[in-house]
Design a protein around this motif. Structure first.
Motif, PDB file in Angstrom:
ATOM      1  N   LEU A 291       0.839  -1.200   0.000  1.00  0.00           N
ATOM      2  CA  LEU A 291       0.000   0.000   0.000  1.00  0.00           C
ATOM      3  C   LEU A 291       0.877   1.254   0.000  1.00  0.00           C
ATOM      4  O   LEU A 291       0.563   2.238  -0.666  1.00  0.00           O
ATOM      5  CB  LEU A 291      -0.933   0.001   1.211  1.00  0.00           C
ATOM      6  CG  LEU A 291      -2.046  -1.058   1.177  1.00  0.00           C
ATOM      7  CD1 LEU A 291      -2.905  -0.977   2.424  1.00  0.00           C
ATOM      8  CD2 LEU A 291      -2.909  -0.889  -0.062  1.00  0.00           C
TER       9      LEU A 291
ATOM     10  N   VAL B 295      -1.990  -9.263  -0.855  1.00  0.00           N
ATOM     11  CA  VAL B 295      -2.516  -8.001  -0.319  1.00  0.00           C
ATOM     12  C   VAL B 295      -4.023  -8.109  -0.152  1.00  0.00           C
ATOM     13  O   VAL B 295      -4.580  -7.749   0.905  1.00  0.00           O
ATOM     14  CB  VAL B 295      -2.164  -6.823  -1.260  1.00  0.00           C
ATOM     15  CG1 VAL B 295      -2.793  -5.542  -0.735  1.00  0.00           C
ATOM     16  CG2 VAL B 295      -0.668  -6.666  -1.380  1.00  0.00           C
TER      17      VAL B 295
ATOM     18  N   ILE C 154      -6.253  -7.833   3.233  1.00  0.00           N
ATOM     19  CA  ILE C 154      -7.353  -6.867   3.389  1.00  0.00           C
ATOM     20  C   ILE C 154      -8.651  -7.594   3.723  1.00  0.00           C
ATOM     21  O   ILE C 154      -9.412  -7.179   4.596  1.00  0.00           O
ATOM     22  CB  ILE C 154      -7.512  -6.017   2.112  1.00  0.00           C
ATOM     23  CG1 ILE C 154      -6.281  -5.139   1.920  1.00  0.00           C
ATOM     24  CG2 ILE C 154      -8.772  -5.164   2.195  1.00  0.00           C
ATOM     25  CD1 ILE C 154      -6.318  -4.306   0.668  1.00  0.00           C
TER      26      ILE C 154
ATOM     27  N   ALA D  23      -7.899   0.219   4.478  1.00  0.00           N
ATOM     28  CA  ALA D  23      -6.944  -0.311   3.509  1.00  0.00           C
ATOM     29  C   ALA D  23      -7.481  -0.161   2.091  1.00  0.00           C
ATOM     30  O   ALA D  23      -6.754   0.236   1.176  1.00  0.00           O
ATOM     31  CB  ALA D  23      -6.650  -1.778   3.808  1.00  0.00           C
TER      32      ALA D  23
ATOM     33  N   LEU E 257      -7.030   3.215   0.811  1.00  0.00           N
ATOM     34  CA  LEU E 257      -5.654   3.455   0.364  1.00  0.00           C
ATOM     35  C   LEU E 257      -5.405   2.868  -1.028  1.00  0.00           C
ATOM     36  O   LEU E 257      -4.570   3.361  -1.774  1.00  0.00           O
ATOM     37  CB  LEU E 257      -4.657   2.848   1.363  1.00  0.00           C
ATOM     38  CG  LEU E 257      -4.553   3.558   2.701  1.00  0.00           C
ATOM     39  CD1 LEU E 257      -3.477   2.936   3.562  1.00  0.00           C
ATOM     40  CD2 LEU E 257      -4.249   5.048   2.487  1.00  0.00           C
ATOM     41  N   VAL E 258      -6.130   1.795  -1.381  1.00  0.00           N
ATOM     42  CA  VAL E 258      -6.020   1.259  -2.732  1.00  0.00           C
ATOM     43  C   VAL E 258      -6.760   2.163  -3.719  1.00  0.00           C
ATOM     44  O   VAL E 258      -6.332   2.389  -4.844  1.00  0.00           O
ATOM     45  CB  VAL E 258      -6.593  -0.178  -2.812  1.00  0.00           C
ATOM     46  CG1 VAL E 258      -6.482  -0.731  -4.221  1.00  0.00           C
ATOM     47  CG2 VAL E 258      -5.860  -1.081  -1.844  1.00  0.00           C
TER      48      VAL E 258
ATOM     49  N   PRO F  38      -4.225  -1.845  -8.438  1.00  0.00           N
ATOM     50  CA  PRO F  38      -5.563  -1.771  -7.831  1.00  0.00           C
ATOM     51  C   PRO F  38      -6.607  -2.589  -8.587  1.00  0.00           C
ATOM     52  O   PRO F  38      -7.548  -3.094  -7.984  1.00  0.00           O
ATOM     53  CB  PRO F  38      -5.893  -0.275  -7.894  1.00  0.00           C
ATOM     54  CG  PRO F  38      -4.579   0.403  -7.912  1.00  0.00           C
ATOM     55  CD  PRO F  38      -3.662  -0.508  -8.677  1.00  0.00           C
TER      56      PRO F  38
END
Lengths: 253, 386
Positions: A13, B191, B195, B206, B209-210, B268
């Motif tokens: 992130l 990831v 999450i 989280a 943030l993506v 993403p």
């Protein structure tokens, strides 16, 4: 194991945010150097940005085209989403056709639009840019409004009709108010698509129609200065404000 | 409101816009890839006679005469450039041959005067090029964009390897796209897993943030890398500060820079669908497997991974589709050897002004991407994800 996974996620992130975080201090650099750490902070490049004719024209064009695209794509898209919800066997086909702009690679869309717009004198005009951006933004408005219409109770339409409301009146005082958050979210989506769009602009916009992304590309290629970092920061801030507004509207549903 | 069956008519304005500004353009692009109007526009009488020519030996005096008369006219009227460019694209040297012949203003008997002016006019191959260009429709652009050519006898053959560029270009584009897709999946999967396993509040943060980089335009993110990777930029500064390198490294204009930025931009797109799918997995399945004695890796391989396949498929498909069409990131961060198909499409429109080639390359790119995406969609059960 779980802790390790989370640590890893945090690292990725950070990687996602890193270049954006790095550009922010660079935009406040006092000199031409673009290296960290920035020792003297200044607003110099921000003043440059707002004093420069190219950047001002690009900002103006981006806002104009974005707003016009927003109005056109949102009105047509909302109408289309209502039409699709009202159905008929054609609705699925219509939805698929309207979503086509998402899957066409933007360079190909840019070339194709250029070929037609060149014949019609729409190349190097803001109107041409608005039309092209509206097509690209349309699917996002349709999908957003369509999703919110799935929760819409058709009984309300019958109730309104039984009370003597004409279709136009039902649309104005029942359908549109209930859809307002979704329409707002779609509108923000449409503005953002246009605001960020570069490739089609690359094909059909002349120097007079340069938008912010187009001007950023030009300045990255010609002369690299911290003004580019300023532009990146300002565009990001605008995008984040829009994202915040979008999130608020989507939560309102 | 209106009766339900006619409700879709409300979509007509939107459909009209899509028709005008996307479907019509795509249709015209199809036509542009095979259209061949230059010869018939600039040299109409020669084109008509050449179409009637049977193609054996050299054409007769009437064809020579038409060309000998029309070339100077086209040069005087300043519209010889289009046809000269078109013919030169098929056969090098045609431009100068046409221009020289036009300037010389040959006189009758033309079938003697033209070869006397330039021996190429006695070469049947030159006349075959002219005849093929008179037909109004040409496979030339579609063939050339696959490194193929039409031989003098009309058969299709591969271009010599020193002239072939496009197959390598397509291969490179797909290789870059596949690399980016695989790397995105490998980085993004854990990831997404992290999450999906968080409590609601943390996972929302989280995801935000993506979403932030996801929402910020690709150009801004590419520009950020452009600044970061400069020779005296932050990336080199960091590497020197850690002590990994002594002198700044060449990071810009490398394949590494292109892949790094593309993965950054597209990550993403795999994380988001994967999180959606992973959140829906019922933990009871995994508990059941554990109670039956399956070790951790076995639960992952036989249960968790198959259940996330739809998310993997959706994410991979989106990333691959977007990556094959990438233009700006390779253009800004890559060297000449890192450019993708899109760059060559843009070049043909903006630099070479050869719209036929731009359209033909676009068609092959659309077709190639479509086939690969279709194949993936068949293998991976996408519907379960929706």
């Amino acid at each position: 194991m779980k802790t390790l996974l989370r640590l890893y996620a945090i690292v990725v992130l950070l990687f996602l945010l890193a270049p954006l975080i790095v550009v922010l201090p660079l935009s406040f650099s006092a000199n031409e150097m673009m290296s960290l750490p920035v020792r003297d902070m200044s607003w110099r490049w921000y003043r440059d940005f707002f004093a420069d004719d190219h950047w001002r024209m690009a900002s103006r064009n981006s806002l104009l085209v974005g707003l016009a695209t927003m109005v056109l794509a949102t009105s047509l898209g909302t109408l289309a989403a209502i039409g699709i919800r009202l159905g008929g066997r054609q609705a699925r086909v219509v939805l698929t056709l309207l979503c086509l702009p998402i899957v066409v690679p933007s360079v190909i869309a840019g070339l194709a639009i250029y070929l037609v717009f060149a014949q019609l004198g729409l190349v190097n005009t803001l109107a041409g840019l608005v039309l092209a951006h509206s097509v690209l933004a349309l699917p996002y408005v349709v999908l957003t409004v369509h999703a919110s219409l799935r929760d819409f109770d058709p009984q309300l339409l019958r109730a309104a009709a039984s009370l003597g409301a004409k279709p136009a009146m039902t649309l104005r005082s029942i359908v549109l108010p209930l859809l307002a958050p979704a329409i707002g979210a779609g509108a923000i989506f449409a503005f953002t698509i246009s605001f960020d769009e570069l490739i089609v602009a690359l094909f059909i916009a002349g120097p007079e129609q340069f938008t912010l992304p187009r001007q950023m590309l030009a300045s990255a290629r010609e002369y690299l200065s911290p003004t580019l970092a300023v532009a990146a920061v300002l565009v990001s801030v605008a995008s984040l404000l829009l994202l915040g507004l979008y999130a608020v509207l989507q939560r309102g549903r | 409101m209106r009766p339900p069956s006619r409700g879709w008519l409300l979509s007509l304005p939107a459909l009209a816009l899509v028709g005008f500004a996307l479907l019509l353009p795509l249709g015209l692009m199809l036509v542009t890839a095979v259209r061949d109007p230059e010869m018939a526009t600039a040299l109409p009488r020669s084109a008509a006679l050449l179409r009637a020519w049977d193609g054996t030996g050299l054409p007769d005096e009437a064809v020579f005469a038409a060309l000998g008369a029309e070339l100077p006219l086209a040069a005087d009227g300043q519209f010889i450039g289009g046809v000269a460019g078109r013919l030169n694209f098929e056969r090098a040297g045609m431009r100068s041959l046409l221009l020289r012949t036009a300037r010389a203003r040959p006189a009758a008997p033309f079938s003697m005067a033209l070869p006397a002016l330039d021996p190429q006019w006695a070469d049947p191959a030159v006349w075959h090029v002219l005849r093929r260009a008179s037909l109004g429709v040409t496979p030339l652009y579609l063939l050339r964009s696959l490194d193929l050519d039409v031989a003098a006898d009309g058969s299709v053959q591969a271009l010599p390897s020193d002239q072939s560029v496009f197959l390598a270009l397509f291969a490179r584009s797909f290789a870059i796209a596949i690399t980016v897709t695989v790397v995105c999946l490998l980085i993004g999967y854990p990831v997404a897993q992290a999450i999906a396993g968080m409590t609601r509040r943390w996972s929302q943060m989280a995801l935000a943030l993506v979403l932030i980089p996801f929402w910020i335009s690709i150009l801004v993110r590419t520009t950020a890398w452009f600044i970061v990777l400069q020779r005296d930029g932050p990336a080199n500064g960091l590497l020197q500060w850690i002590g990994l390198i002594d002198t700044p490294m060449q990071l810009m204009f490398t394949r590494f820079a292109v892949l790094l930025a593309m993965v950054h931009v597209l990550l993403p797109f795999v994380i988001l669908p994967l999180v959606v799918v992973m959140r829906r997995i019922d933990p009871a399945f995994l508990r059941a497997a554990a109670s039956l004695g399956a070790p951790h890796w076995r639960r992952f391989v036989s249960i968790y991974l198959p259940l996330t396949l739809p998310g993997i498929g959706a994410g991979a498909l989106i990333v691959f589709m977007l990556a094959t069409g990438f233009y700006i990131t390779p253009a800004l961060l890559g060297g000449p050897g890192d450019q993708m198909v899109s760059a060559s499409i843009a070049d043909y429109v903006n630099v070479t002004l050869n719209w036929g080639m731009a359209a033909a390359i676009s068609l092959w790119l659309l077709l190639g991407t479509g086939i690969l995406v279709g194949a993936t969609a068949l293998i991976v059960p996408m519907r379960r994800w929706r």
